[in-house]
Write an enzyme that holds these catalytic residues in place. Structure first.
Site, PDB file in Angstrom:
ATOM      1  N   GLU A 176       0.823  -1.210   0.000  1.00 58.80           N
ATOM      2  CA  GLU A 176       0.000   0.000   0.000  1.00 58.80           C
ATOM      3  C   GLU A 176       0.860   1.264   0.000  1.00 58.80           C
ATOM      4  OE1 GLU A 176      -3.648   2.229   2.432  1.00 58.80           O
ATOM      5  OE2 GLU A 176      -2.538   0.607   3.387  1.00 58.80           O
ATOM      6  N   LYS A 213      -2.705  -2.073  -2.889  1.00 58.83           N
ATOM      7  CA  LYS A 213      -3.759  -1.192  -2.383  1.00 58.83           C
ATOM      8  C   LYS A 213      -3.343   0.233  -2.717  1.00 58.83           C
ATOM      9  CE  LYS A 213      -6.562   0.028   1.633  1.00 58.83           C
ATOM     10  NZ  LYS A 213      -7.075  -0.399   2.955  1.00 58.83           N
TER      11      LYS A 213
END
Length: 295
Positions: A176, A213
């Site tokens: 992420e 992500k």
């Protein structure tokens, strides 16, 4: 790796619920839920309250594999129980929802326009515990605020370095590298980030898989090449501070990108709501996020 869970994450319809508020973000999450800081006097009581909130979400009728593919947990949540089972086991056994674990220890101070992850000296022990709890994958967050070549490279290098450790433990990492939605150069950052991630993905071996992500891109379908990459199980999107309606609208413009929302999922939920009111509001949120994710 659990092959059934892999199949759910690779091909299932739905989204990932982010239930991973950590120590620093828990007071804010509780406040949004209608629980002020005077409701608890120490950290243990605070974590008890946030676990009650998460349990209320996870045990709601609409929180099921019909809409929710996975859920990201905080370490404290993984080590607690829901209906007599460790949370991760409850999610999979009772709900058919794939459990993930947030493994980063927060963000370092900003340098080169980015915030790297803080050192995590006990990572191996945490990964071992995650495997024992039947967790499928992990999640770790960095933040990018400026189009700084060196900074963005440092973020992606660090993410993939940790991802290799996660893979070696038998888990699937969610990488992420969040792009700040308020950055004046958001689109330029996304172009640089996309290229840097692709260069790392191309170096992975055939038995190494990751998930990504990412902040919803400024240009619709900009991350298509990442979504289609053979080493990527799934690309999910964070809400990044957008209200749910706006986040869903932006998400729906991106084919193949699914939600992994936190604030946007819990928006409108309140500790003082009756179970009927709470479940009705949550069901509305879940169905709206689901529709945006499968569009």
């Amino acid at each position: 790796m659990n092959t059934k869970q892999f199949e759910v994450m690779k091909n299932g319809k739905g989204f990932i619920a982010a239930l991973d508020q950590s120590g620093g973000s828990t007071p804010k999450a509780l406040k949004l839920y209608g629980v002020n800081e005077d409701a608890y006097s120490n950290e243990d009581e605070m974590y008890d309250l946030i676990h009650e909130m998460r349990t209320r979400v996870m045990t709601a009728p609409s929180f099921s594999s019909d809409y929710v593919l996975g859920a990201i947990l905080f370490e404290q949540t993984m080590d607690r129980e829901v209906y007599g089972k460790y949370t991760s086991n409850y999610l999979w056994d009772a709900k058919g929802v794939v459990p993930f674990l947030k493994i980063d220890k927060g963000l370092a101070d900003e340098q080169n326009g980015v915030q790297l992850m803080k050192p995590n000296p006990n990572l191996n022990e945490l990964l071992k515990r995650a495997v024992e709890r039947n967790v499928f994958g992990t999640k770790m967050r960095s933040v990018i605020k400026e189009p700084n070549v060196e900074g963005i490279k440092q973020v992606v290098d660090q993410q993939f370095e940790v991802a290799k450790e996660v893979i070696a433990a038998g888990l699937v990492p969610i990488i992420e590298p969040e792009v700040d939605i308020n950055s004046a150069d958001k689109e330029r950052i996304e172009a640089m980030l996309n290229d840097e991630i692709l260069s790392h993905l191309d170096k992975l071996s055939d038995d190494e898989y990751v998930m990504l992500k990412l902040t919803i891109p400024t240009l619709a379908n900009f991350y298509k090449e990442l979504i289609d990459h053979p080493r990527v199980v799934r690309v999910v999107a964070l809400s990044g501070g957008y209200p749910r309606e706006q986040a869903n609208q932006k998400l729906a413009e991106n084919k193949g990108l699914i939600a992994s929302f936190s604030r946007a999922l819990s928006e409108g939920l309140n500790a003082d709501q009756s179970d009927e009111e709470f479940n009705t509001m949550l069901e509305k949120s879940i169905k709206e996020i689901y529709e945006a994710s499968i569009t």
